[in-house]
Scaffold this active site. Structure first.
Site, PDB file in Angstrom:
ATOM      1  N   ARG A  22       0.849  -1.198   0.000  1.00  0.00           N
ATOM      2  CA  ARG A  22       0.000   0.000   0.000  1.00  0.00           C
ATOM      3  C   ARG A  22       0.878   1.239   0.000  1.00  0.00           C
ATOM      4  NH1 ARG A  22      -4.762  -1.851   4.224  1.00  0.00           N
ATOM      5  NH2 ARG A  22      -5.287  -3.700   3.037  1.00  0.00           N
ATOM      6  N   SER A 113      -7.940  -1.041   0.798  1.00  0.00           N
ATOM      7  CA  SER A 113      -8.929  -1.360   1.820  1.00  0.00           C
ATOM      8  C   SER A 113      -9.655  -0.144   2.372  1.00  0.00           C
ATOM      9  CB  SER A 113      -8.256  -2.145   2.945  1.00  0.00           C
ATOM     10  OG  SER A 113      -9.229  -2.610   3.837  1.00  0.00           O
ATOM     11  N   HIS A 114      -9.490   0.099   3.669  1.00  0.00           N
ATOM     12  CA  HIS A 114     -10.228   1.162   4.349  1.00  0.00           C
ATOM     13  C   HIS A 114      -9.534   2.511   4.200  1.00  0.00           C
ATOM     14  CE1 HIS A 114      -7.087  -0.520   6.736  1.00  0.00           C
ATOM     15  NE2 HIS A 114      -7.025   0.594   7.431  1.00  0.00           N
ATOM     16  N   LYS A 126      -2.424  -6.672  -3.915  1.00  0.00           N
ATOM     17  CA  LYS A 126      -1.961  -7.857  -3.213  1.00  0.00           C
ATOM     18  C   LYS A 126      -2.239  -9.103  -4.034  1.00  0.00           C
ATOM     19  CE  LYS A 126      -6.017  -8.759  -0.375  1.00  0.00           C
ATOM     20  NZ  LYS A 126      -6.456  -9.308   0.890  1.00  0.00           N
ATOM     21  N   ASP A 277     -16.234  -1.446   4.195  1.00  0.00           N
ATOM     22  CA  ASP A 277     -15.088  -0.586   3.861  1.00  0.00           C
ATOM     23  C   ASP A 277     -14.835  -0.535   2.358  1.00  0.00           C
ATOM     24  OD1 ASP A 277     -14.188  -3.180   3.579  1.00  0.00           O
ATOM     25  OD2 ASP A 277     -12.134  -2.672   4.143  1.00  0.00           O
ATOM     26  N   ASP A 279     -12.978  -2.147   0.195  1.00  0.00           N
ATOM     27  CA  ASP A 279     -12.984  -3.366  -0.628  1.00  0.00           C
ATOM     28  C   ASP A 279     -13.944  -4.427  -0.118  1.00  0.00           C
ATOM     29  OD1 ASP A 279     -11.355  -3.742   1.629  1.00  0.00           O
ATOM     30  OD2 ASP A 279     -10.145  -5.272   0.626  1.00  0.00           O
ATOM     31  N   ASP A 281     -14.325  -6.067   2.807  1.00  0.00           N
ATOM     32  CA  ASP A 281     -14.024  -7.181   3.706  1.00  0.00           C
ATOM     33  C   ASP A 281     -14.263  -6.834   5.179  1.00  0.00           C
ATOM     34  OD1 ASP A 281     -11.824  -5.539   3.939  1.00  0.00           O
ATOM     35  OD2 ASP A 281     -10.334  -7.059   3.377  1.00  0.00           O
ATOM     36  N   ARG A 282     -14.431  -5.560   5.484  1.00  0.00           N
ATOM     37  CA  ARG A 282     -14.684  -5.186   6.884  1.00  0.00           C
ATOM     38  C   ARG A 282     -16.170  -4.948   7.122  1.00  0.00           C
ATOM     39  NH1 ARG A 282      -9.980  -1.413   9.341  1.00  0.00           N
ATOM     40  NH2 ARG A 282      -8.216  -2.567   8.494  1.00  0.00           N
ATOM     41  N   GLU A 364     -10.243  -7.606  15.754  1.00  0.00           N
ATOM     42  CA  GLU A 364     -10.763  -6.364  16.321  1.00  0.00           C
ATOM     43  C   GLU A 364     -10.891  -5.256  15.275  1.00  0.00           C
ATOM     44  OE1 GLU A 364      -8.563  -3.686  16.201  1.00  0.00           O
ATOM     45  OE2 GLU A 364      -7.089  -5.073  15.345  1.00  0.00           O
ATOM     46  N   SER A 365     -10.155  -5.394  14.174  1.00  0.00           N
ATOM     47  CA  SER A 365     -10.133  -4.353  13.140  1.00  0.00           C
ATOM     48  C   SER A 365     -11.335  -4.461  12.205  1.00  0.00           C
ATOM     49  CB  SER A 365      -8.825  -4.429  12.355  1.00  0.00           C
ATOM     50  OG  SER A 365      -8.636  -5.733  11.848  1.00  0.00           O
ATOM     51  N   LYS A 376     -11.717 -12.013   5.062  1.00  0.00           N
ATOM     52  CA  LYS A 376     -12.818 -11.549   5.882  1.00  0.00           C
ATOM     53  C   LYS A 376     -13.899 -10.992   4.958  1.00  0.00           C
ATOM     54  CE  LYS A 376     -10.408  -7.254   7.178  1.00  0.00           C
ATOM     55  NZ  LYS A 376      -9.056  -7.364   6.618  1.00  0.00           N
ATOM     56  N   ARG A 496      -0.979   1.466  17.503  1.00  0.00           N
ATOM     57  CA  ARG A 496      -2.257   0.935  17.939  1.00  0.00           C
ATOM     58  C   ARG A 496      -2.094   0.435  19.368  1.00  0.00           C
ATOM     59  NH1 ARG A 496      -4.851   1.374  13.279  1.00  0.00           N
ATOM     60  NH2 ARG A 496      -4.270   0.260  11.380  1.00  0.00           N
TER      61      ARG A 496
END
Ligand code: G16
Length: 543
Positions: A22, A113-114, A126, A277, A279, A281-282, A364-365, A376, A496
């Site tokens: 990324r 992603s997000h 990826k 999100d 893409d 997956d979240r 958790e993400s 996911k 984090r």
């Protein structure tokens, strides 16, 4: 059509992080940058000759150009076939499904992603392996090594390929199959969940709101929630994927999906809210005036997944990333299921799922998923919740309260400190790591450290070891703080800080999470010296 072999040189820093490579979009648009990385993927995985791939992305700025480049490079490297989502669009879980369904040799997914998208925002790429999952560390390391050896890449010179029209076509000797990004995925969901029960619940007046955040899940959610399940038109909002996500930050959490939170807190708000999100997956799950933390969501799903037809036989086991709360462990213990603790990154779940050791995984993400794919899956998590609500007839708030009453509540929060000076952040973690052996028995802000280590994981399937995966501080009484630097950012460093504290109940289950966690927050700050070492006292994002 001309086959070109273009001389190139290694480009520094093409090292995949937690989930692929990324970078800022202008970096990807630099001369040879994308091409070098794609050639490295082929080189590191035994070449593309005779192979088949799935290619698609979340539609962010540069997605369309990148897909054209990848198709031309796949053809030049001798690939036999590429399946591509129409207009280059595929959600990450849908791409994973296509890789598995059509048994391809892998896939190339374009997404950050997000992270926000646009000419000056983020882009990513990826490689997913033939099991449909993100490449494991051995493969990403091989790709990185290959980026350092490049002297040339292969590409054909040709007009843009029509990827708007569904159907087969040829690109030189390579078959290109342009597919509807949604239909295969939506059909898979129908095999897993009780669509009739969900449709009936909606028919009884259950109202939902799904915020696609102008990212890839809009078409998926519209087809499944509105067309197939009968949710009112307009239940899916921000449903058109845009190259810059309409300026939104497509990260489904209470901060970035604040509008959804407002709607669910409003008088006469819907019964259920969810967001996904960039893409797809979240996921974030919200009930009426009820926020479900991702760790709790995982635990509730573990306890109730058998209510969905695809999981009626029970779960083989569960897995969570190390910083994810231990709420799911309590469900696993009660059910006699294996429960695995892996490093952050969905790629670590792949072996466990392939070996049949786990069915359900979560982080958790805002990531939850199962072995139906190897990523996911945001829309899957939404459907799982809807199926559970339909089967039990309970509200999100009641389900959560009953879960806590039975298993206790694991208060949980993640504090993100963004755009830190990268050297200072790395030095802070190094300093803490060096002090770990001396920490047990010491006291900080009234809490005594019971154990302190740097998490290392030995994959139970292939024995591979991943060290340095996050600092864990466990306190007497069971509270825990974890610290690590994000592997998905594109500028500076993000610290984090993950915090948890378990309350057995029956009392003390309805505190505000930040209030319940205040002692462990103070202790973690004290021990790491966050203010002193990176100059921050308050987090930028709290989830
Ligand atoms: C990726 C990974 C997840 C990870 C998340 C956060 O998600 O797939 O496994 O939990 O990043 O990683 P980090 O804490 O290193 O930033 P996504 O949705 O960005 O692909």
């Amino acid at each position: 059509m001309t086959l070109l072999t273009i001389p190139t040189q290694p480009i520094d820093g093409q090292k995949p992080g937690t989930s692929g490579l990324r970078k800022k979009t202008p970096v990807f648009m630099q001369h040879h940058y994308l091409e070098n990385f794609v050639q490295a993927i082929f080189d590191a995985t035994g070449g593309a000759a005779g192979k088949s791939y799935v290619v698609g992305g979340d539609g962010r700025y540069f997605n369309d150009r990148a897909v054209q480049v990848i198709l031309r490079m796949a053809a030049a490297n001798g690939a036999a076939k590429v399946i591509v989502g129409a207009n280059g669009i595929l959600s990450t879980p849908a791409a994973s499904h296509l890789i598995r369904k059509y048994q391809t040799d892998g896939g190339i997914i374009l997404s950050a992603s997000h992270n926000p998208g646009g000419p000056n925002e983020d882009f990513g790429i990826k490689f997913n392996t033939p099991n449909g999952g993100p490449a494991p560390e051995q493969v990403t390391e091989a790709i990185f090594a290959a980026t350092g050896r490049l002297t040339e890449y292969r590409i054909i010179e040709v007009q843009d390929i029509d990827i708007a029209t569904l159907g087969p076509q040829m690109l030189g000797d390579m078959h290109v199959s342009v597919v509807d990004p949604v239909s295969d995925y939506a059909d898979l969901m129908e095999t897993l969940f009780d669509f009739n029960a969900i449709r009936a619940m909606i028919g009884r007046g259950f109202r939902l709101r799904f915020d696609a955040m102008c990212a890839v899940t809009g078409p998926y959610a519209r087809e499944i929630l509105e067309n197939r399940l009968g949710a009112a038109a307009g239940s899916v909002v921000n449903a058109t994927p845009l190259p810059d996500f309409g300026g939104m930050h497509p990260d489904p959490n209470p901060t970035w999906a604040a509008d959804l939170m407002d709607k669910l807190w409003a008088e006469d708000g819907p019964d259920f809210g969810a967001a996904s999100d960039g893409d797809g997956d979240r996921n974030m799950i919200v009930g009426r005036r009820t926020y479900v933390s991702p760790s709790d969501s995982l635990a509730v799903i573990a306890a109730n997944a058998h209510l969905a037809p695809g999981y009626a036989g029970g779960l083989a086991g569960v897995a969570r990333s190390m910083p994810t709360s231990t709420a799911v462990d309590r469900v696993a213990a009660e059910r006699g299921m294996e429960c695995f603790e892996t490093p952050t990154g969905w790629k670590f779940f792949g072996n466990l799922m392939d070996a049949g050791r786990v069915t359900l995984c979560g982080e958790e993400s805002f990531g939850t998923g199962s072995s139906h794919v190897r990523e996911k899956d945001g829309v899957w998590a939404v459907l799982m919740w809807l199926n559970i609500l339909a089967a039990t007839g309970k509200s999100v708030a009641d389900l959560l309260a009953e879960h806590w009453a039975r298993y206790g509540r694991t208060y949980y929060s993640r504090h993100d400190f963004e755009a830190l000076d990268a050297d200072a952040a790395a030095a802070m973690i190094e300093d803490l790591r060096a002090r770990l052996p001396g920490l047990p028995g010491t006291t900080a802000s009234g809490l005594t450290v019971a154990a302190a280590d740097d998490f290392a994981y030995t994959d139970p399937v292939d024995g591979s070891v991943s060290a340095g995966q996050g600092i864990r501080l466990t306190f007497e009484g069971g509270a825990r703080a974890v610290m690590r630097l994000s592997g998905t950012g594109t500028s500076g460093a993000t610290l984090r800080l993950y915090l948890e504290h378990h309350a057995d109940g029956p009392d003390g289950l309805t505190l505000d999470a930040q209030e319940a966690l205040a002692p462990v927050i103070r202790a973690a700050h004290d021990i790491a010296g966050i203010a002193e070492k990176v100059g921050r006292t308050t987090p930028d994002v709290v989830t």
